[in-house]
Scaffold this motif. Sequence first.
Motif, PDB file in Angstrom:
ATOM      1  N   GLU A 125       0.821  -1.197   0.000  1.00  0.00           N
ATOM      2  CA  GLU A 125       0.000   0.000   0.000  1.00  0.00           C
ATOM      3  C   GLU A 125       0.868   1.266   0.000  1.00  0.00           C
ATOM      4  OE1 GLU A 125      -2.873   0.143   3.085  1.00  0.00           O
ATOM      5  OE2 GLU A 125      -3.938  -1.655   2.419  1.00  0.00           O
ATOM      6  N   ARG A 126       0.301   2.307  -0.586  1.00  0.00           N
ATOM      7  CA  ARG A 126       0.982   3.598  -0.616  1.00  0.00           C
ATOM      8  C   ARG A 126       1.140   4.117   0.814  1.00  0.00           C
ATOM      9  NH1 ARG A 126       1.801   7.821  -4.263  1.00  0.00           N
ATOM     10  NH2 ARG A 126       1.619   9.917  -3.389  1.00  0.00           N
ATOM     11  N   HIS A 127       2.355   4.473   1.191  1.00  0.00           N
ATOM     12  CA  HIS A 127       2.625   4.908   2.545  1.00  0.00           C
ATOM     13  C   HIS A 127       2.375   6.403   2.699  1.00  0.00           C
ATOM     14  CE1 HIS A 127       6.360   5.119   0.196  1.00  0.00           C
ATOM     15  NE2 HIS A 127       6.685   6.158   0.936  1.00  0.00           N
ATOM     16  N   HIS A 128       2.296   6.853   3.937  1.00  0.00           N
ATOM     17  CA  HIS A 128       2.063   8.263   4.218  1.00  0.00           C
ATOM     18  C   HIS A 128       2.743   8.647   5.527  1.00  0.00           C
ATOM     19  CE1 HIS A 128      -1.132   6.096   6.355  1.00  0.00           C
ATOM     20  NE2 HIS A 128      -1.077   7.075   7.244  1.00  0.00           N
ATOM     21  N   CYS A 129       2.890   9.949   5.743  1.00  0.00           N
ATOM     22  CA  CYS A 129       3.559  10.460   6.938  1.00  0.00           C
ATOM     23  C   CYS A 129       2.695  10.236   8.172  1.00  0.00           C
ATOM     24  CB  CYS A 129       3.851  11.947   6.767  1.00  0.00           C
ATOM     25  SG  CYS A 129       4.498  12.749   8.258  1.00  0.00           S
ATOM     26  N   THR A 130       3.311   9.732   9.229  1.00  0.00           N
ATOM     27  CA  THR A 130       2.623   9.530  10.510  1.00  0.00           C
ATOM     28  C   THR A 130       3.274  10.327  11.643  1.00  0.00           C
ATOM     29  OG1 THR A 130       3.986   7.568  10.925  1.00  0.00           O
ATOM     30  CG2 THR A 130       1.826   7.222   9.883  1.00  0.00           C
ATOM     31  N   CYS A 131       4.247  11.199  11.304  1.00  0.00           N
ATOM     32  CA  CYS A 131       5.018  11.883  12.355  1.00  0.00           C
ATOM     33  C   CYS A 131       4.862  13.397  12.346  1.00  0.00           C
ATOM     34  CB  CYS A 131       6.499  11.533  12.221  1.00  0.00           C
ATOM     35  SG  CYS A 131       7.319  12.328  10.815  1.00  0.00           S
ATOM     36  N   ASP A 132       4.139  13.946  11.392  1.00  0.00           N
ATOM     37  CA  ASP A 132       3.895  15.387  11.219  1.00  0.00           C
ATOM     38  C   ASP A 132       5.021  16.118  10.486  1.00  0.00           C
ATOM     39  OD1 ASP A 132       1.419  15.274  12.485  1.00  0.00           O
ATOM     40  OD2 ASP A 132       2.254  15.744  14.454  1.00  0.00           O
TER      41      ASP A 132
END
Length: 685
Positions: free
Chosen positions: A368-375
């Motif tokens: 799956e396409r990843h995304h930012c989880t840390c801001d």
Amino acid sequence: MSSFSQVRNPITGQATWQENADDYDYHQEVANAGFGDMLHDWERNQKYYAAIKKTIKRMQADGQEVHVLDIGTGTGILSMMALKAGADSVTACEAFLPMANCAAKIMSANGADKIQLIRKRSTEIQIGVDMARRANLLVAELLDTELIGEGAIGIYNHAHQELLTKDALCIPARARCYAQVATSSLAKQWNGFKLMANLDGETLLRVPSQLNECKGDAALHDLQLSQLPTESFHLFSKSVEIFEFDFQQHLEPIQKQRNKVVPLQASQPGSADMVFYWWDIDLDHESEIVLSCAPFWAHPDKDKHVAGEDKPLANSIPWRDHWMQAIYYIPKPLHLSNTKETFYLSCHHDEYSLWFDAQLKEPAESIERHHCTCDLHLINPRSRIGQLNQSLRNKRYLNYLEETTTKDSQFLVLGNSCFLGLATSGLGAASVEIYDSNSLSRRLLDSFIKFNKLENVRLLEKLEEVQDHSKLTHIFAEPYFINSILPWDNFYFGTLLLRLKDRLSEGTQISPCAARIFALPMEFLDLHKIRAPVGNCEGFDLSLFDEMVKASADKAVSSVEAQPLWEYPGRALAQPQEILRVDFANFNQELHQQGCIELVRSKECNGIALWVDWQLYPSESPKAFVSSGPSQPIEIGKFVKWDMFVRQGVHFPQSRTINASRVEWQIDFKPLLGELNFQFDLKSI
């Protein structure tokens, strides 16, 4: 009639209502549509024309009538090429009405009135209503740096289903995407956050687990990859073809989603951090006319182009700014222990974007396409993330902070995502208050505060929350504010100081204490083309387009625009000159300056580069300054090396002046109004 829009002034921080003429939005769209640099791409124009001539001649030789559809015609250049090449009919569609109206005038001026122009999106066109028949040749330029980011898949699929014959040909006929796995300590700085240490190498800020676990942003980082210094990266693989897109669809429609796993062998041990990406297109059915967007080291025509003193090797291949290359950052860097070690590159695309991963074992299913989880990636552009990691820059700030911070120091830090301000706690300050108006930025800073157990740090949502102004010993900023675009937009620091000034004690240290704007006359190799008139393109008169763009730019484009100048080589024509000095202790003072820069090198001056040097404390020592401009001393006649982690300002002269001998300039600064106006005039001998 006029309309009003709310505009935030970056220097004052105030949102004001701006009165605009009814056609202001129109002028903004026209001036920034980006057609100009495409029309300056001579290789693109020549190869499109060659493919159009060849294809129409071949189809007519086979006894076919040629009915052309041009989707997204822009200036009408491809439609006029098709008509002149002998097409039996040409239909062009353009949904951007200002451009469509301009195209109609250009077609008429070039004797191409036979072209049918439809002012609609192609997906709104109906056969029998808008078009008399289906077309059997589609010419279009629907591509971007990512290839599919402008919706090419959906547009081509619709056209084949609703607007084209079953045997229709397309120009371009197909595209191929390429990937090359690499590592780069320089480029990595655009994607993560390194721990911060003092000048002795002792850790000041440890990175919270949420940042270490974050996979980052899957979005492409588009840039001129050929300008990345070759010594700053290492390639782990040869370039490999990862996807092909058949625009002619003689077998099946283009799939909206695919994944592909490519086995590779490491060319050397190390950490695989990123994927370099580009594409090429076959403009004709037989794949004889190919246009490549590869960086210079992988370009198929690299041996045909000769580098010289006037044009470095990286710029020997044709220049374009609308189709660049990109970096995709691998979610978790892959450590490769041995040369020739096998690893797997996992490649994916949906209807609009691509993403990648790399693993030692072949993945069993799509990722799956990843995304930012840390801001960090949500609130900061790539350039800012790189700036946070910039060693020399941080060293200058830390040198000042280490020398001035004591156990009695009480800091007020102003700005967004100011980790250097956080570091003052680790340097022994008694208390640190950080005013950061952005909620996501505060949340990110708070994660560092908690992870590093910084008990003497308070985050402030409002400046009014400062506890005791009289006890503040230091006010510190980098400065950086999220809404800044041009370097001097960060003069908002001065506006904040004015709100504090009357409540500060006399001995409060302010850093930076001053800022200086510098100007440097430049001879750019290519960057100026984005604002240069086109004139004649492949025998077609586009002067009406030039007039339309100029009229709109005069009304809606600032005289100085932001550009990452490291991506656009240019030579210095003089030594830089300071044109404005701002003292933050007296920020409310209006300033008017004027002067002249004598050009030492007699070449065409096609741009004025501008930047800010921040003075951290009252000293003329180089260590007291942090520059957003050149990263090395200027040598007249030589290519300038620029800071790669900030955008500089650039002014493009409106008229071409051959053999200019000097640049006369004026600058007006009204800080309370947030107005900073530049004027430059080239003068000949």
